[in-house]
Design an enzyme around this catalytic site. Structure first.
Site, PDB file in Angstrom:
ATOM      1  N   ASP A  24       0.785  -1.262   0.043  1.00 36.13           N
ATOM      2  CA  ASP A  24      -0.090  -0.080   0.045  1.00 36.13           C
ATOM      3  C   ASP A  24       1.012   1.351  -0.017  1.00 36.13           C
ATOM      4  O   ASP A  24       1.963   1.202   0.147  1.00 36.13           O
ATOM      5  CB  ASP A  24      -0.898   0.196   1.298  1.00 36.13           C
ATOM      6  CG  ASP A  24      -0.130   0.197   2.440  1.00 36.13           C
ATOM      7  OD1 ASP A  24       1.172   0.318   2.538  1.00 36.13           O
ATOM      8  OD2 ASP A  24      -0.592   0.212   3.691  1.00 36.13           O
TER       9      ASP A  24
ATOM     10  N   ASP B  61       1.428   4.813   2.317  1.00 28.43           N
ATOM     11  CA  ASP B  61       0.758   5.283   3.634  1.00 28.43           C
ATOM     12  C   ASP B  61       1.438   6.936   3.683  1.00 28.43           C
ATOM     13  O   ASP B  61       2.536   7.185   3.221  1.00 28.43           O
ATOM     14  CB  ASP B  61       1.573   4.917   4.674  1.00 28.43           C
ATOM     15  CG  ASP B  61       1.412   3.266   4.543  1.00 28.43           C
ATOM     16  OD1 ASP B  61       0.641   2.725   4.959  1.00 28.43           O
ATOM     17  OD2 ASP B  61       2.425   2.495   4.292  1.00 28.43           O
TER      18      ASP B  61
ATOM     19  N   ASP C 199      -3.480   4.475   2.902  1.00 27.52           N
ATOM     20  CA  ASP C 199      -3.570   4.654   4.078  1.00 27.52           C
ATOM     21  C   ASP C 199      -3.229   6.222   4.297  1.00 27.52           C
ATOM     22  O   ASP C 199      -2.048   6.613   3.931  1.00 27.52           O
ATOM     23  CB  ASP C 199      -3.023   4.053   5.042  1.00 27.52           C
ATOM     24  CG  ASP C 199      -3.561   2.567   5.366  1.00 27.52           C
ATOM     25  OD1 ASP C 199      -4.613   2.481   4.750  1.00 27.52           O
ATOM     26  OD2 ASP C 199      -3.019   1.758   6.098  1.00 27.52           O
TER      27      ASP C 199
HETATM   28  N1  DCP Z   1       2.369   0.430  11.806  1.00 27.46           N
HETATM   29  C1  DCP Z   1       2.478  -0.442  13.086  1.00 27.46           C
HETATM   30  N2  DCP Z   1       1.316  -0.986  13.584  1.00 27.46           N
HETATM   31  C2  DCP Z   1       0.074  -1.027  12.986  1.00 27.46           C
HETATM   32  C3  DCP Z   1      -0.064  -0.288  11.878  1.00 27.46           C
HETATM   33  C4  DCP Z   1       1.080   0.304  11.312  1.00 27.46           C
HETATM   34  O1  DCP Z   1       3.758  -0.173  13.523  1.00 27.46           O
HETATM   35  N3  DCP Z   1      -0.835  -1.880  13.595  1.00 27.46           N
HETATM   36  C5  DCP Z   1       3.377   1.064  11.277  1.00 27.46           C
HETATM   37  C6  DCP Z   1       4.499   0.178  10.806  1.00 27.46           C
HETATM   38  C7  DCP Z   1       4.486   0.163   9.425  1.00 27.46           C
HETATM   39  C8  DCP Z   1       3.634   1.360   8.941  1.00 27.46           C
HETATM   40  O2  DCP Z   1       3.131   1.745   9.986  1.00 27.46           O
HETATM   41  O3  DCP Z   1       5.806  -0.107   8.801  1.00 27.46           O
HETATM   42  C9  DCP Z   1       2.817   1.211   7.767  1.00 27.46           C
HETATM   43  O4  DCP Z   1       2.095  -0.107   7.697  1.00 27.46           O
HETATM   44  P1  DCP Z   1       2.249  -0.952   6.645  1.00 27.46           P
HETATM   45  O5  DCP Z   1       1.230  -2.045   6.811  1.00 27.46           O
HETATM   46  O6  DCP Z   1       1.838  -0.313   5.203  1.00 27.46           O
HETATM   47  O7  DCP Z   1       3.661  -1.682   6.429  1.00 27.46           O
HETATM   48  P2  DCP Z   1       4.786  -0.965   5.476  1.00 27.46           P
HETATM   49  O8  DCP Z   1       4.405   0.129   4.674  1.00 27.46           O
HETATM   50  O9  DCP Z   1       6.105  -1.100   6.211  1.00 27.46           O
HETATM   51  O10 DCP Z   1       4.880  -2.329   4.385  1.00 27.46           O
HETATM   52  P3  DCP Z   1       4.374  -2.438   3.004  1.00 27.46           P
HETATM   53  O11 DCP Z   1       5.158  -2.236   2.026  1.00 27.46           O
HETATM   54  O12 DCP Z   1       3.686  -3.984   3.167  1.00 27.46           O
HETATM   55  O13 DCP Z   1       2.960  -1.534   3.090  1.00 27.46           O
HETATM   56 MG    MG Z   2       2.710   0.481   3.468  1.00 28.73          MG
END
Ligand code: DCP
Ligand code: MG
Length: 416
Positions: A204, A206, A340
């Site tokens: 996604d 963010d 997001d």
């Molecule tokens: N985050 C967190 N706990 C949550 C939700 C989010 O610590 N319950 C933080 C850590 C993540 C960031 O927000 O790195 C964004 O969440 P993502 O699920 O989008 O994860 P990433 O962006 O790191 O990975 P992806 O490439 O899969 O989107």
């Molecule tokens: Mg993400």
């Protein structure tokens, strides 16, 4: 003993937030194996086991060179008995029996496919699996009542499971910026999550939004969403208000890891047909396809009814369009992308930025470090010092690391 193979690691700190963990590292075979076991544990709602495998994988990601033999692991932290067993097996045989069994298991495959539907968590997927539902198609046929998120998740299943490229993230960023500035000039938009850590793809995109005049950001999200909806950029959205103040969440118990910012979970309709948007993706505009007709066979593009296979360079993507009831029959000029949006008051911005940059394990380790080593509680809103019974202010991530007595780790080294 093989001389020269001993890792030049005198001591590796045990918390991931004390280490530099780059995106590209030297032990992917081992970390891929451990990640599968972690994923399986998480899908089976065995959080403790999942974290143990994630910590072991993170340790290996931070090592300065490839591990070639188990003797090199002596003295390293974070490697539990189970993880060590798996690592040794992979080092000796090239594969782990447990990992092989897991990846081939019907349950694992089904749970991955079902939780791959936006809006479906492990609990729901497990219930469906027990009813004999193993795939999104099974679910569609089952006639189950789905909530709005799950309906959208099923409708855009294939596209939402295609990685989002950095170029697409940048294009979405431009749209978000236009939307935010249309309703609140002076607001600041920051790309967070995996892309801020330097990832080239994500599941996604963010964004964190704030405004230097504290209070101006209140109620911003519904206005941004209205603008985006009016312009036709949203396929789905669900906005939740800021509940930080009402939460009466005492500093001593920031109950859950979930923060309470104003937040919007959405699915964007990203145009790939826009002359002004240079999107380096496998999905080309219809006009682009025609003018590149000569390149078709070389690039390996084939079209069948409802199916487009696009191969651009080494970036091969299989896209089965979910055309549904759409009248159009050619390749579509847009794709669905999970986005997001988070709004933070300016005074909490540094905490929100740190909390939303990830990785998830890095965040977990920061909070664990704060509690166990510093008697502090860290959230995406604030840092509370339990001994001095006061909140510690910070206007940058660097200041938060300093408060926590940690060396500053830049986003690109938080890929734990
Ligand atoms: N985050 C967190 N706990 C949550 C939700 C989010 O610590 N319950 C933080 C850590 C993540 C960031 O927000 O790195 C964004 O969440 P993502 O699920 O989008 O994860 P990433 O962006 O790191 O990975 P992806 O490439 O899969 O989107
Ligand atoms: Mg993400």
């Amino acid at each position: 003993e093989k001389p020269g193979l001993e890792l030049a690691v005198v001591s590796v700190p045990s918390y991931a937030c004390q280490r530099h963990t780059p995106l590209l590292h030297h032990n992917t075979t081992l970390t891929d194996a451990l990640s599968i076991l972690a994923e399986n544990a998480e899908l089976s709602e065995n959080e403790g086991r999942g974290v143990a495998f994630r910590r072991a994988a993170a340790l290996l990601k931070s090592l300065p060179q490839e591990v070639r033999g188990a003797e090199q692991l002596r003295g390293l932290p974070c490697l539990g008995e189970h993880s060590l067993r798996v690592i040794k097996e992979v080092l000796e045989d090239g594969v782990s029996h447990e990992v092989e069994t897991t990846t081939h298991s019907e349950q694992f495959k089904a749970m991955k496919a079902l939780t791959g539907i936006f809006g479906v968590g492990a609990k729901t997927a497990d219930r469906w699996f027990r009813e004999g539902i193993h795939t999104p198609s099974d679910l569609q046929r089952s006639g189950h009542t789905l909530n709005r998120a799950q309906q959208a998740g099923l409708q855009y299943y294939d596209e939402l499971n295609l990685p989002v490229t950095k170029a697409e993230a940048v294009a979405i960023g431009q749209i978000v910026e236009r939307a935010v500035h249309a309703v609140l000039p002076g607001a600041e938009i920051t790309l967070i999550g995996g892309f801020r850590r330097g990832k080239q793809t994500g599941h996604d995109v963010d964004f964190l939004i704030t405004h230097p005049d504290e209070g101006r950001e209140e109620g911003l999200m519904p206005k941004v969403v209205s603008w985006l909806e009016a312009q036709g950029f949203l396929l789905y959205q669900k906005t939740t208000g800021n509940s930080y103040l009402e939460s009466k969440e005492g500093p001593a118990r920031p109950a859950s890891n979930m923060d309470r910012f104003e937040r919007c979970f959405s699915i964007f309709r990203l145009s790939t047909d826009n002359e002004g948007t240079e999107i380096q993706t496998g999905l080309r505009s219809r006009r682009g396809l025609r003018s590149r007709r000569g390149l078709r066979s070389r690039r390996g593009l084939r079209s069948r009814r409802g199916m487009t296979l696009v191969v651009v360079g080494d970036h091969a993507q299989k896209v089965s369009w979910v055309l549904g009831h759409s009248q159009c029959s050619g390749p579509r000029s847009w794709r669905a992308v999970r986005v997001d949006l988070v709004v933070s008051p300016y005074s909490q911005f540094a905490f929100a930025l740190l909390g939303w940059t990830g990785s998830k394990l890095f965040e977990r380790e920061l909070r664990r470090w704060a509690v166990h080593e510093k008697a502090m509680t860290l959230s995406s809103h604030a840092l509370y010092d339990r001994k001095r019974t006061q909140y510690l202010r910070a206007s940058s991530e660097e200041e938060i690391f300093t408060h926590l007595g940690l060396e500053y780790i830049p986003p690109c080294d938080r890929n734990a």
